[in-house]
Design a protein around this motif. Structure first.
Motif, mmCIF file in Angstrom:
data_model
loop_
_atom_site.group_PDB
_atom_site.id
_atom_site.type_symbol
_atom_site.label_atom_id
_atom_site.label_comp_id
_atom_site.label_asym_id
_atom_site.label_seq_id
_atom_site.Cartn_x
_atom_site.Cartn_y
_atom_site.Cartn_z
ATOM 1 N N ASP A 156 49.357 -1.473 32.669
ATOM 2 C CA ASP A 156 50.396 -1.914 33.601
ATOM 3 C C ASP A 156 49.720 -2.225 34.933
ATOM 4 O O ASP A 156 49.343 -1.325 35.684
ATOM 5 N N ASP A 306 55.896 1.928 32.102
ATOM 6 C CA ASP A 306 57.040 2.617 32.715
ATOM 7 C C ASP A 306 58.275 1.720 32.771
ATOM 8 O O ASP A 306 59.370 2.208 33.045
ATOM 9 N N GLY A 307 58.100 0.424 32.501
ATOM 10 C CA GLY A 307 59.248 -0.475 32.411
ATOM 11 C C GLY A 307 60.205 -0.063 31.304
ATOM 12 O O GLY A 307 61.394 -0.395 31.331
ATOM 13 N N ASP A 345 61.563 -3.986 35.654
ATOM 14 C CA ASP A 345 60.098 -4.022 35.688
ATOM 15 C C ASP A 345 59.613 -4.737 34.428
ATOM 16 O O ASP A 345 60.366 -4.916 33.469
ATOM 17 N N ASN A 346 58.334 -5.135 34.428
ATOM 18 C CA ASN A 346 57.718 -5.631 33.199
ATOM 19 C C ASN A 346 57.803 -4.501 32.171
ATOM 20 O O ASN A 346 57.683 -3.335 32.531
HETATM 21 MN MN MN Z 1 55.409 -0.961 35.515
#
Ligand code: MN
Length: 360
Positions: A156, A306-307, A345-346
């Motif tokens: 990430d 974490d997306g 988020d991605n």
């Molecule tokens: Mn992220």
């Protein structure tokens, strides 16, 4: 003020007079009065509590310098002293966990690898899929996800050079996907590969504000070696239960570990995205978490950025992972769930199933 001789005080707090003299010299516990003529030490009855605290902290194994710190806090605010003790113990447990993993690895390495070379020929293999998506808010995708016959990875990226940083980190591990991996030396091999990834990130990223997380699994034929830096995650689904097998390297996670923050407070904490460890353009040396997992047929692994984990609750992740669908559909369902939750988020997911190899 009630004054006690050193002998009476020692008896009352169960420290020896010799220990009391040492603690005086070390500034852990000063007597209330020292007779200028005889040099005799006298202690106030009110000092008994503090003396008992010192004795207990010694039994806990706390170093003297830290006991001094706790003692000073205790004078002003016992809650602050309590917090310091909790933080100390969290550090002891974290260090012990690292040593426990190393000990388990060595026991395993010495009993399995050298004595039963046949075990590594167990006919297991991975079925895998990777999917990465920009999400619904970000202008570009800075995540990189990869899955191959031996290597699974999620990175990430962050900062202006986040995208090249995450792809350089994964690219630097790619040789592991094709090279033959010796089971015994796999952790050393991964550690070296991560050093190569750190170098590659440094070359493409501008400075310490650009970089990437890196969480990867390397298949040896019977086990999975895990390497982890940052706040991407690895989960293991085994016998219907979901286990988080990585530890977030974030400021808030360390505050939770030290008891300074609850998991509920962490969700909305302004520093929740601050990483304690990452591969960055600044090139600071990071020590990755490394661990070896025995593979069981039926295990399902998930790597994610974490997306996914910060917007999709764990029970929903468990639901999607236990659905009777293959890795391809599962990664798409997981990414879909993150986007349905707003896709802030991605989001990247890699799913790999440990299966028995079909007979040739
Ligand atoms: Mn992220």
């Amino acid at each position: 003020m009630d004054m006690l001789t050193i002998g009476a005080f020692a008896k009352a707090c169960r420290l020896s007079p010799k220990a009391l003299r040492l603690y005086d010299e070390l500034d852990l516990l000063r007597p209330a009065r020292v007779d200028p003529d005889t040099g005799y030490r006298y202690y106030a009855a009110a000092q008994l509590e503090q003396a008992r605290l010192v004795a207990w902290l010694r039994r806990l194994g706390m170093p003297l310098a830290e006991i001094r710190q706790v003692g000073r806090l205790y004078d002003r605010d016992s809650t602050a002293a309590a917090r310091e003790i909790r933080a100390y113990w969290a550090r002891v447990e974290a260090e012990t966990a690292v040593r426990r993993d190393l000990a388990a690895f060595l026991v395993d390495h010495l009993t399995t690898d050298s004595r039963e070379p046949g075990k590594d020929t167990t006919m297991l293999e991975l079925r895998y899929s990777a999917h990465s998506d920009t999400g619904r808010v970000r202008p570009a995708n800075q995540d990189t996800a990869y899955a191959g016959t031996r290597l699974l990875a999620v990175a990430d990226g962050f900062g202006p050079a986040g995208a090249p940083a995450s792809s350089a980190a994964v690219e630097a591990l790619r040789f592991l996907d094709t090279d033959e991996t010796p089971a015994g030396g796999v952790l050393n091999l991964l550690e070296d590969a991560v050093r190569g990834a750190a170098q590659a990130v440094q070359e493409v990223a501008g400075g310490a504000d650009d970089g990437t997380t890196l969480t990867a699994l390397l298949w040896t034929g019977s086990r999975l070696a895990l390497v982890h830096i940052g706040d991407s995650r690895a989960y293991l689904l085994r016998d219907g239960e979901l286990f988080l097998i990585t530890h977030d390297h974030t400021v808030v996670q360390s505050m939770i570990d030290e008891g300074r923050l609850t998991a509920e407070e962490a969700v909305s904490h302004p520093q929740r995205a601050f990483l304690l460890k990452a591969l960055t353009g600044g090139g600071a040396t990071v020590v990755p978490d490394l661990r070896l997992h025995d593979a069981h047929p039926g295990d399902r692994y998930l790597l994610c950025s974490d997306g996914l984990s910060s917007v999709v609750p764990e029970d929903r992740i468990l639901d999607l992972l236990t659905s009777p669908i293959g890795p391809d559909e599962t990664v798409r369902a997981l990414v879909g769930a993150a986007n349905k939750a707003g896709g802030p988020d991605n989001v990247s997911c890699v799913v790999a199933d440990v299966v028995e190899r079909a007979a040739a």
